[in-house]
Design a protein around this motif. Sequence first.
Motif, mmCIF file in Angstrom:
data_model
loop_
_atom_site.group_PDB
_atom_site.id
_atom_site.type_symbol
_atom_site.label_atom_id
_atom_site.label_comp_id
_atom_site.label_asym_id
_atom_site.label_seq_id
_atom_site.Cartn_x
_atom_site.Cartn_y
_atom_site.Cartn_z
ATOM 1 N N ALA A 1 71.361 64.509 9.409
ATOM 2 C CA ALA A 1 71.751 64.848 10.916
ATOM 3 C C ALA A 1 72.146 63.806 11.583
ATOM 4 O O ALA A 1 72.940 64.481 13.165
ATOM 5 C CB ALA A 1 70.459 65.991 11.001
ATOM 6 N N LEU A 2 71.331 62.513 12.098
ATOM 7 C CA LEU A 2 72.243 61.791 13.042
ATOM 8 C C LEU A 2 73.343 61.874 13.476
ATOM 9 O O LEU A 2 74.027 60.642 14.227
ATOM 10 C CB LEU A 2 71.753 60.766 13.027
ATOM 11 N N THR A 3 74.332 61.858 12.006
ATOM 12 C CA THR A 3 74.845 61.675 12.374
ATOM 13 C C THR A 3 76.344 62.515 11.605
ATOM 14 O O THR A 3 77.449 62.346 11.333
ATOM 15 C CB THR A 3 76.144 60.235 11.091
ATOM 16 N N ALA A 4 76.155 63.574 12.112
ATOM 17 C CA ALA A 4 76.495 64.929 11.167
ATOM 18 C C ALA A 4 78.237 65.351 12.039
ATOM 19 O O ALA A 4 78.941 65.590 11.846
ATOM 20 C CB ALA A 4 75.560 66.414 11.862
ATOM 21 N N THR A 5 78.173 64.378 13.583
ATOM 22 C CA THR A 5 79.204 64.648 14.355
ATOM 23 C C THR A 5 79.568 63.632 14.416
ATOM 24 O O THR A 5 78.933 62.895 15.559
ATOM 25 C CB THR A 5 79.027 65.445 15.298
#
Lengths: 234, 103
Positions: B57-61
């Motif tokens: 989730a830390l690199t979801a965007t």
Amino acid sequence: MKKQDLRRAVRGGIPIFIGYFPAAVAFGILAKATGVTLLEAFLFSAVVFAGASQFIALNLIATGMGPVGIVLTTLLVNFRHFLMSTYLSTRIKEKAKAWYIPMAFGVTDETFSVLSFTTHELTRTFVLALEFSAYSGWVSGTLSGFLLGGFMPEVLTQSMGVALYALLLAILMPELKKSVRSLFLAVSSGLLNWLLVAMDVLPTGWSIIVCILIIASLGAVLTVSIPQKEEAHG
Amino acid sequence: MDKSSFIPLILGMAAATYLPRLAPFMFFSDMKVPRVVDAFLKSIPVAAIGALIVPSALTATPDMPAAGLMGMGFTLVYGLFRGGIIVPVLGSVGVAYLVMTFG
């Protein structure tokens, strides 16, 4: 009863659809670029139905790896679902065993997560309708991506990608508020996985398997040694 | 690999994905398990979801990780006060979208 199950399934299925659709669009675009035909791209999503491993397969095709290597990689990447299905097999009480055949096909990280924190009975209608809404997002996204290309703005695609993680967190929140032990286990699992991913020593998909095995064992030890009230789920 | 058809590969991948999903339903569904195994199985969802969220989730965007994190922050804060799935999920997407557009 059936109507209520369907309504609940749609409510749980919409967030999965929102998360799957843009990811599948990306898969459709990449499949086309890799030289896969429309029929094959459709079959990838419709018959395999496994997000990460489909992207990995395209990468491996591009590097020239043979089919045996790709199938073995797929087995490794998706083996975590064995543990998820093991859990679900203790929750779904289906008398007609044949229904397990379609139910098992629809087990993904997200459908498993929604099902495992569903407090009401996991009826055939609810399980299959939830899985179908996830499946329809994945297959329709794949076709849209292949046929239409990058029709969605990049900012929207990335934002919609957050939906999957928000879904997992939203499912987990009531349990975390209720149980300090669950909070401890979930945070430990995330930190352990972060460490394993950063160390980059395990094949893709296996850091999650290692986390499930270690943290669920820890959970079992805590449960047996410090009994607490029966949990609402399971 | 023969580029003319990926169909055999797709069928192989389908089997490698489906059989591990199916096997537990066939073999374990009627099994009576000892208490410690039951406790292990009941801990699987929490363990799995924790590891599914972090660190992905830390690199979801990827273009702006802070946008995804703020979206997740909305879900977290909302979840402290209210239940449900649709609002926290749509809200997180909306927050991430706004942050990426105007941030």
